[in-house]
Write a protein that holds these residues in place. Structure first.
Motif, mmCIF file in Angstrom:
data_model
loop_
_atom_site.group_PDB
_atom_site.id
_atom_site.type_symbol
_atom_site.label_atom_id
_atom_site.label_comp_id
_atom_site.label_asym_id
_atom_site.label_seq_id
_atom_site.Cartn_x
_atom_site.Cartn_y
_atom_site.Cartn_z
ATOM 1 N N SER A 25 -4.009 10.821 0.630
ATOM 2 C CA SER A 25 -4.564 11.380 -0.617
ATOM 3 C C SER A 25 -5.810 10.638 -1.108
ATOM 4 O O SER A 25 -5.813 10.079 -2.199
ATOM 5 C CB SER A 25 -3.496 11.423 -1.712
ATOM 6 O OG SER A 25 -2.908 10.168 -1.927
ATOM 7 N N GLY A 26 -6.859 10.661 -0.284
ATOM 8 C CA GLY A 26 -8.149 10.134 -0.709
ATOM 9 C C GLY A 26 -8.324 8.646 -0.483
ATOM 10 O O GLY A 26 -9.429 8.122 -0.566
ATOM 11 N N LEU A 27 -7.225 7.957 -0.199
ATOM 12 C CA LEU A 27 -7.248 6.507 -0.085
ATOM 13 C C LEU A 27 -7.290 6.091 1.382
ATOM 14 O O LEU A 27 -6.504 6.574 2.193
ATOM 15 C CB LEU A 27 -5.967 5.969 -0.717
ATOM 16 C CG LEU A 27 -5.998 4.608 -1.375
ATOM 17 C CD1 LEU A 27 -6.843 4.638 -2.634
ATOM 18 C CD2 LEU A 27 -4.578 4.204 -1.755
ATOM 19 N N LYS A 28 -8.212 5.220 1.716
ATOM 20 C CA LYS A 28 -8.216 4.647 3.063
ATOM 21 C C LYS A 28 -8.094 3.139 2.947
ATOM 22 O O LYS A 28 -8.919 2.494 2.316
ATOM 23 C CB LYS A 28 -9.518 5.002 3.785
ATOM 24 C CG LYS A 28 -9.580 4.432 5.192
ATOM 25 C CD LYS A 28 -10.825 4.865 5.913
ATOM 26 C CE LYS A 28 -11.697 3.659 6.197
ATOM 27 N NZ LYS A 28 -13.000 4.035 6.777
ATOM 28 N N TYR A 29 -7.057 2.608 3.543
ATOM 29 C CA TYR A 29 -6.836 1.171 3.500
ATOM 30 C C TYR A 29 -6.955 0.642 4.914
ATOM 31 O O TYR A 29 -6.312 1.151 5.831
ATOM 32 C CB TYR A 29 -5.441 0.884 2.940
ATOM 33 C CG TYR A 29 -5.107 -0.580 2.859
ATOM 34 C CD1 TYR A 29 -5.747 -1.397 1.942
ATOM 35 C CD2 TYR A 29 -4.159 -1.138 3.692
ATOM 36 C CE1 TYR A 29 -5.452 -2.745 1.856
ATOM 37 C CE2 TYR A 29 -3.850 -2.493 3.604
ATOM 38 C CZ TYR A 29 -4.506 -3.289 2.686
ATOM 39 O OH TYR A 29 -4.211 -4.628 2.609
ATOM 40 N N SER A 30 -7.791 -0.358 5.110
ATOM 41 C CA SER A 30 -7.915 -0.913 6.458
ATOM 42 C C SER A 30 -7.826 -2.420 6.399
ATOM 43 O O SER A 30 -8.331 -3.050 5.477
ATOM 44 C CB SER A 30 -9.244 -0.482 7.086
ATOM 45 O OG SER A 30 -10.326 -0.952 6.326
ATOM 46 N N LYS A 41 3.723 1.698 -1.180
ATOM 47 C CA LYS A 41 4.364 1.920 -2.480
ATOM 48 C C LYS A 41 3.530 2.840 -3.362
ATOM 49 O O LYS A 41 4.049 3.451 -4.285
ATOM 50 C CB LYS A 41 4.580 0.583 -3.208
ATOM 51 C CG LYS A 41 5.837 -0.142 -2.772
ATOM 52 C CD LYS A 41 6.336 -1.118 -3.833
ATOM 53 C CE LYS A 41 5.355 -2.248 -4.060
ATOM 54 N NZ LYS A 41 5.898 -3.299 -4.955
ATOM 55 N N MET A 42 2.228 2.910 -3.094
ATOM 56 C CA MET A 42 1.367 3.761 -3.913
ATOM 57 C C MET A 42 1.441 5.233 -3.526
ATOM 58 O O MET A 42 0.960 6.095 -4.258
ATOM 59 C CB MET A 42 -0.073 3.275 -3.835
ATOM 60 C CG MET A 42 -0.261 1.961 -4.584
ATOM 61 S SD MET A 42 -2.000 1.504 -4.679
ATOM 62 C CE MET A 42 -2.293 1.160 -2.941
ATOM 63 N N ILE A 82 0.848 -1.208 0.000
ATOM 64 C CA ILE A 82 0.000 0.000 0.000
ATOM 65 C C ILE A 82 0.878 1.251 0.000
ATOM 66 O O ILE A 82 0.632 2.206 -0.751
ATOM 67 C CB ILE A 82 -0.926 -0.008 1.242
ATOM 68 C CG1 ILE A 82 -1.855 -1.225 1.190
ATOM 69 C CG2 ILE A 82 -1.717 1.289 1.331
ATOM 70 C CD1 ILE A 82 -2.718 -1.315 -0.045
#
Lengths: 245, 245, 245
Positions: free
Chosen positions: B102-107, B78-79, B76
């Protein structure tokens, strides 16, 4: 014996021109410089490399011959950075080749020259057409031809040079007029060649500004290019493919 | 519990230093920062990561331990783009790790720490030689050694540091004198290591200017480097290979 | 018949938008420009390309239809350099397509249009939500989703647009608020799509600044983007995946 300093880039281009055909070759060392000549296993192409004494920053040599694993040498030279100077030591008495640059010392065994295939004689060829073109044009034509065929025809008439490839239902013609070529001795010549070989030639050729092609009809062609403004020189000789139609 | 803001680059380098050895690790969170320590499955190498509170743009934490799939976390991160700031939330109560940028939520789910191999004790090592060198020099030597062998010898004498690799008929020596090193505590030390591990270490080490190596004879070595000027720190401990001759 | 000059980049983007779905397509030529429409073999996605007369530097055409191996055409166009202008000749009488740029002439057979799958009708769709976003945001969301799943949900509420992916134990949500979108017609819409298709769309979409998505609930979505400031236009229609829960 050779103990010399040379730009890593010059040596790398020279070695690269050989490994396109063979992994091992004989280095002929004299007080005039270093030469090497080899034929690929299929007897289709020959390379002649000459690095003149001028190509070296310092040069101390006695006449000799050494068998070199050029493939390994190339791997090592790839690690050098632009601008690096390399110390090259060829010592037949100790049977060693040593190369040094920026803290790195690489040494390995020379090969008995008699174990390497004998140097070919350069045949005497009468090739009427001579084309000097930008290396990037040559590269573009070969890359385009490769998309549709495994061989190309090189052809000249009085006004143009053509590289042509034909697929099952398609055809690519790359043509340069006299004005678009750097130099041109026109003639009616036409021979067909394997793209596999030309693709390999493209790699070292791309490190030079220009390439000169000597062309006949159904005859081997000669491809020549300079290393570092003439301090070195490479010649490829490539046998034609027989057209069956 | 951890709720923090941190530069994506700093966090990525930290996580990268762990995934060279293991895909999952325990994050120890305290009011001083975040630490993690892990040993690779073969018991050959250990990594200790420390990200001090200073490494974070904002940091709110209660003492805790969380099992983290660092391999996924790295994918993740890396993005993220250079300059991105990441919000990192570790919530053991909900069993979730969340990361936002930047707009991305990773859970994703935390792992029960007890399911992850126990943290190793750091052995007490007496390593007489200490070498601080440019990361790019270290990288160059390892990449060169890899061309001909699967192990290298790290060696010091009173004046120089050497990285040596030996193939069947060839040999590479990379040497730096005292003057070419950033810092040097000389001693007579010599140990051999697997290149596979060193190659992995090179990746995060390359993100730092310099690496410090602590070396003994036939003994584990310690490789240390800073993240972001000392706000974070990574230590690798690598067991030697036994030389059989 | 078509005899036209066009920027290699514009033509390449147009052709690229088609080859994401099919290797061959029909070019419809009229005095207004060139259009092409195709459906992928699985009947999941449709592409409509329009290159207006304005997109060409010179344009001479008579109304006609030609079957084109767009996959080969794209391979050739990849060799053109930024700034190259291409001459495109479509000659149904001779059954040939010719393309010329910088010394290279590529010619190949047209395909009988009747041998290419019939052009689809564009279905009439009532899609209440419309989202215009930066292409790079769209790309980022799809690339992130791909890390953990093979499908994503596109969803809007009154204030935000969401791209969501769910893995076994993890979840990615990419959300953009009204203010972060270029343009937004809100509605409650939600459909799920295959990432494999969206990933292919991302390639030509990335050559444009922005993409507009028309979205309904469990319904096909439409993705539109301009080529060269509106001189050309591409529309993708993508069928939803059925959610089974």
């Amino acid at each position: 014996m050779l103990d010399a300093l040379i730009s890593a880039e010059i040596l790398r281009t020279g070695v690269e021109s050989i490994i396109t055909l063979v992994p091992e070759s004989r280095f002929r060392i004299s007080e005039n410089g270093l030469t090497s000549r080899a034929v690929d296993p299929a007897n289709v192409a020959m390379v002649s490399l000459e690095l003149k004494k001028d190509a070296f920053d310092s040069f101390s040599a006695t006449e000799s011959e050494a068998g070199v694993d050029v493939s390994k040498l190339y791997e090592i030279l790839k690690m050098a950075k632009k601008g690096d100077t390399v110390e090259l030591l060829v010592d037949e008495d100790r049977g060693k080749l040593e190369i040094r640059f920026s803290g790195l010392k690489y040494s390995y065994n020379l090969i008995d020259p008699s174990a390497i295939r004998k140097e070919p004689k350069v045949p005497n060829l009468d090739l009427p057409a001579r084309i000097t073109m930008k290396s990037e044009d040559f590269k573009k034509a070969i890359m385009a031809g490769e998309k549709i065929s495994d061989h190309v025809v090189l052809r000249t008439d009085e006004d143009n040079f053509y590289i042509e490839a034909e697929g099952d239902t398609d055809r690519i013609v790359f043509s340069l007029s006299k004005a678009e070529l750097i130099d041109f001795t026109p003639s009616n010549a036409r021979s067909m060649f394997s793209i596999d070989y030309l693709k390999e030639f493209v790699k070292p050729i791309s490190r030079s500004e220009a390439v000169t092609i000597h062309l006949g009809t159904d005859y081997p062609a000669r491809f020549e290019f300079d290393i570092s403004g003439g301090k070195g020189k490479v010649e490829y000789l490539l046998a034609p493919r027989i057209e069956s139609e």
